[in-house]
Design an enzyme around this catalytic site. Structure first.
Site, short mmCIF file in Angstrom:
data_model
loop_
_atom_site.label_atom_id
_atom_site.label_comp_id
_atom_site.label_asym_id
_atom_site.label_seq_id
_atom_site.Cartn_x
_atom_site.Cartn_y
_atom_site.Cartn_z
N ASN A 1 145.02 -57.24 50.86
CA ASN A 1 145.17 -57.97 50.02
C ASN A 1 146.59 -58.51 49.34
O ASN A 1 147.09 -58.64 48.67
CB ASN A 1 144.81 -57.58 48.61
CG ASN A 1 143.84 -57.70 48.81
OD1 ASN A 1 142.72 -58.42 49.36
ND2 ASN A 1 142.54 -56.90 48.40
N GLY B 1 145.63 -53.31 41.41
CA GLY B 1 144.41 -52.87 41.63
C GLY B 1 142.92 -52.12 42.88
O GLY B 1 142.41 -51.51 42.50
N ASP B 2 143.31 -52.87 43.39
CA ASP B 2 142.81 -53.02 45.23
C ASP B 2 143.93 -54.01 45.96
O ASP B 2 143.44 -54.09 47.25
CB ASP B 2 141.06 -54.50 44.68
CG ASP B 2 140.91 -53.42 46.13
OD1 ASP B 2 141.17 -52.74 46.78
OD2 ASP B 2 139.78 -54.67 46.18
N LEU B 3 145.21 -52.83 46.14
CA LEU B 3 146.20 -52.72 46.72
C LEU B 3 145.66 -52.51 48.16
O LEU B 3 147.07 -52.28 48.46
CB LEU B 3 147.87 -52.96 45.94
CG LEU B 3 148.94 -53.36 46.60
CD1 LEU B 3 148.87 -55.14 46.67
CD2 LEU B 3 149.95 -53.33 45.58
#
Length: 283
Positions: A193, A187-189
């Protein structure tokens, strides 16, 4: 300053040393060494308990059902701290990138019942609507991801630019491509991260939810990551993507760009407009 006594109680061990690594959003980052020599990563915040809880829930959910998980283990979490193992960073390699592509395909193969999640979501320290939904991904994406952040960041856009993004949401069914079931995604790749450690890419700091797997791949491309072509080669070998997926990358990038518009202001205005324009053109 990290509360050493609180960390010691949380881990049920003594703390020998702490190295402060700076701050990000509403929390501080630290590397600590316990009395038994274990190194851990600590994210600490005075008023971000729900954010830490959401991150921990997402990490555990992404790791469920995989024999050799590419997801950082949650060692401990409470309303003030999230503790993970310290991942000694390494340079990325082609071999590690190819393994990461296959690992990510494995994560995306894990079952999910509905778009969204069973916990309140956050991306950075902004609320993220994770209310589970049985609607098609296209409708859910427009209503739970695009429109809330368009409303939150509208002051940084011209009226015609707002209408442009509203057109994307109005045409979302035709832009979204073939229907896919919900799948577990990070979701926030973005590249920050993914920690390259131990010969593989390890996922940290998710905004995890059941979404569309193309979203994670589009996010990897948004700010760039080493050896992306090798990641994608092994991903698609393990799990083929629907025809035309590269044309849908701007659509999937529109939400994170709207998030950046809300967080950082008008400097992301042109990127938002370009993504919306490209999404409509591809459709």
């Amino acid at each position: 300053m990290l509360d050493h006594a609180h960390l010691s109680r949380l881990l049920e061990t003594s703390i020998d040393t702490v190295v402060d690594l700076g701050a990000r959003h509403s929390w501080t980052l630290h590397r600590a060494t316990t009395g038994n020599g274990q190194q851990v990563f600590v994210k600490a915040a005075a008023d971000c308990g729900p954010v830490l809880a959401a991150e921990a829930a997402g990490l555990r959910w992404l790791a469920t059902g995989t024999e050799s998980s590419p997801v950082a283990e949650v060692l401990a979490v409470d309303e003030k701290m999230l503790v993970l193992p310290w991942l000694a960073p390494q340079a990325s390699t082609v071999e590690a990138a190819r393994r990461f592509g296959q690992d990510l395909a494995t994560v995306h193969s894990l079952p999910a019942e509905a778009f969204g999640a069973d916990w309140d979501g956050y991306i950075a320290d902004l609320a993220l609507d994770n209310t589970p939904s049985s609607q098609p991904w296209s409708t859910w994406y427009a209503e739970a991801r695009l429109l809330p952040y368009l409303r939150a960041g509208h002051q940084h856009l011209q009226p015609a630019e707002i209408r442009l993004i509203e057109e994307v949401t109005a045409r979302i069914d035709s832009l979204a491509g073939p229907t896919e079931p919900p799948t577990r995604i990070h979701g926030d790749l973005w590249s920050g991260n993914v920690v390259w450690s131990g010969g593989r890419g390890v996922l940290i700091d998710p905004a995890a939810h059941a979404g569309h797997r193309e979203t994670d791949l589009a996010m990897l491309a948004l700010f760039g990551i080493d050896h992306l072509d090798h990641i994608l080669d092994n991903y698609t070998e393990a799990t083929p993507l629907a025809d035309g997926w590269p044309d849908r990358i701007p659509l999937h990038q529109l939400h994170p760009l709207l998030v950046h518009l809300v967080l950082f202001g008008a400097r992301y205005r042109s990127a938002v407009v370009e993504a919306a324009t490209a999404a409509l053109r591809a459709g």
